[in-house]
Design a protein around this motif. Structure first.
Motif, PDB file in Angstrom:
ATOM      1  N   SER A  42     -20.237  27.401  27.934  1.00 13.79           N
ATOM      2  CA  SER A  42     -21.090  26.686  27.461  1.00 13.79           C
ATOM      3  C   SER A  42     -22.618  27.093  27.695  1.00 13.79           C
ATOM      4  O   SER A  42     -23.660  26.884  26.866  1.00 13.79           O
ATOM      5  N   VAL A  69     -18.369  19.228  23.190  1.00  7.60           N
ATOM      6  CA  VAL A  69     -18.329  20.621  22.969  1.00  7.60           C
ATOM      7  C   VAL A  69     -17.456  20.778  21.711  1.00  7.60           C
ATOM      8  O   VAL A  69     -17.832  21.607  20.591  1.00  7.60           O
ATOM      9  N   ASN A  70     -16.559  19.976  21.163  1.00  7.33           N
ATOM     10  CA  ASN A  70     -15.720  20.186  20.039  1.00  7.33           C
ATOM     11  C   ASN A  70     -16.597  19.155  18.913  1.00  7.33           C
ATOM     12  O   ASN A  70     -16.184  19.074  17.701  1.00  7.33           O
ATOM     13  N   SER A  71     -17.755  18.559  19.029  1.00  5.87           N
ATOM     14  CA  SER A  71     -18.514  17.744  18.242  1.00  5.87           C
ATOM     15  C   SER A  71     -19.324  18.642  17.386  1.00  5.87           C
ATOM     16  O   SER A  71     -20.075  19.585  17.851  1.00  5.87           O
ATOM     17  N   GLU A 100     -15.261  17.882  26.990  1.00  6.47           N
ATOM     18  CA  GLU A 100     -14.485  18.366  25.782  1.00  6.47           C
ATOM     19  C   GLU A 100     -14.902  17.788  24.397  1.00  6.47           C
ATOM     20  O   GLU A 100     -14.948  18.447  23.402  1.00  6.47           O
ATOM     21  N   ALA A 101     -15.080  16.594  24.305  1.00  3.65           N
ATOM     22  CA  ALA A 101     -15.362  15.965  23.149  1.00  3.65           C
ATOM     23  C   ALA A 101     -17.001  16.487  22.602  1.00  3.65           C
ATOM     24  O   ALA A 101     -17.011  16.491  21.451  1.00  3.65           O
ATOM     25  N   GLN A 161     -14.589   9.311  22.584  1.00  2.88           N
ATOM     26  CA  GLN A 161     -15.351   9.434  21.392  1.00  2.88           C
ATOM     27  C   GLN A 161     -16.047   7.960  20.824  1.00  2.88           C
ATOM     28  O   GLN A 161     -17.189   8.074  20.312  1.00  2.88           O
ATOM     29  N   SER A 164     -17.813  24.013  30.949  1.00  2.00           N
ATOM     30  CA  SER A 164     -17.048  23.763  30.171  1.00  2.00           C
ATOM     31  C   SER A 164     -15.899  24.908  30.474  1.00  2.00           C
ATOM     32  O   SER A 164     -15.075  25.061  29.553  1.00  2.00           O
ATOM     33  N   LEU A 193     -12.304  24.541  29.999  1.00  2.00           N
ATOM     34  CA  LEU A 193     -11.552  24.874  28.620  1.00  2.00           C
ATOM     35  C   LEU A 193     -11.332  26.029  28.106  1.00  2.00           C
ATOM     36  O   LEU A 193     -10.821  26.281  27.139  1.00  2.00           O
TER      37      LEU A 193
END
Length: 268
Positions: free
Chosen positions: A54, A23-25, A20-21, A241, A47, A50
């Motif tokens: 991906s 993909v959202n970066s 998730e981190a 993160q 993914s 979610l």
């Protein structure tokens, strides 16, 4: 610069948080997703949980998942991590290791791999925890006489190693600041008539239960006062993160064995 990331143990709690981190970066790309042989997730979109695709399918083929990746992020088990590192070394892929529970021989093998690829290894990827380690060094140097030191840690019921890697690292930092060797002064359990506490020891207490993400407290108990330095995690997001920050760091650094002090630019 886009960092192409492969994730080991992608169907686990930490693996999913990492996906998730990534993909959202804005500057990281999911490049590979590894899971154990026989996992029901094999062949699925990494993914998919979610709610979107991906284009990266979960596989148990190490070469397929790692080929072309810049960095592997691995929070699995020691034996699995070592197998992954051997392929990383073969393919020139760097690695962020959050796995804990390595013995001395396994750590030496990781050091050997780090002669050929960049490896960032830390028992806790939380930025906050690594700042706490610096605070512990300062506290131990100042409270070096008349204070008994105990380290209390708590984690979820599924954690398989104890004490936690973070608790051990805290103990190592405190012991080094006091000029001691943790191997010689650590006490990992007390039961029965133990006699008076040896003031040169560093004690550890472990709690396992429920869904506790990770709590750590170092207690300096003196006469008439107690000082407690604590870190409590409410979500694995902080580990994810921190891992991405480590991956970005590795992407621009040569072969070698690094820790979060290097990533954060903290003095050793």
């Amino acid at each position: 610069m886009t960092v192409r990331i492969a994730i080991a143990g992608c169907s686990g709690r930490m693996g999913r948080m990492l996906i998730e981190a990534v993909v959202n970066s804005a500057d990281c790309q999911l490049h590979g997703a590894l899971d154990r042989p026989g996992s029901p997730t094999l062949g699925q979109d990494a993914s998919g949980f979610l709610g979107h695709s991906s284009g990266v399918l979960v596989t148990d083929d190490l070469h397929a998942a790692l080929k072309g990746a810049d960095v592997l992020i691995d929070f699995t088990q020691p034996e699995g991590t070592l197998a992954h590192l051997a392929v990383c070394r073969e393919l020139g892929v760097k690695a962020v290791i959050g796995t804990t529970g390595f013995d001395a021989a396994q750590k030496a093998l990781i050091g050997e791999h780090a002669r050929h690829i960049g490896i960032m290894m830390a028992p806790n990827m939380s930025i906050g925890v690594n700042v706490v380690l610096r605070l512990l060094d300062m506290a131990a140097r100042s409270l070096n006489e008349g204070y008994d030191i105990e380290i209390i840690e708590a984690h979820h019921r599924h954690k398989v190693d104890a004490p936690s890697g973070t608790a051990l690292q805290m103990g190592e930092v405190v012991a080094a600041a006091l000029g001691r060797d943790l191997k010689e002064c650590a006490v990992y359990g007390r039961e029965g008539v133990t006699g008076e506490r040896d003031p040169s020891t560093i004690g550890f207490a472990t709690v396992r239960g429920g869904d506790i993400v990770g709590d750590h407290t170092v207690l300096f108990a003196g006469t008439g006062e107690r000082i407690e330095i604590s870190h409590k995690s409410s979500s694995r997001v902080t580990y994810a993160q921190g891992s991405l920050r480590a991956a970005r760091f590795l992407a621009t650094h040569p072969a070698g064995l690094y820790d979060m002090s290097d990533v954060l630019g903290l003095p050793r």
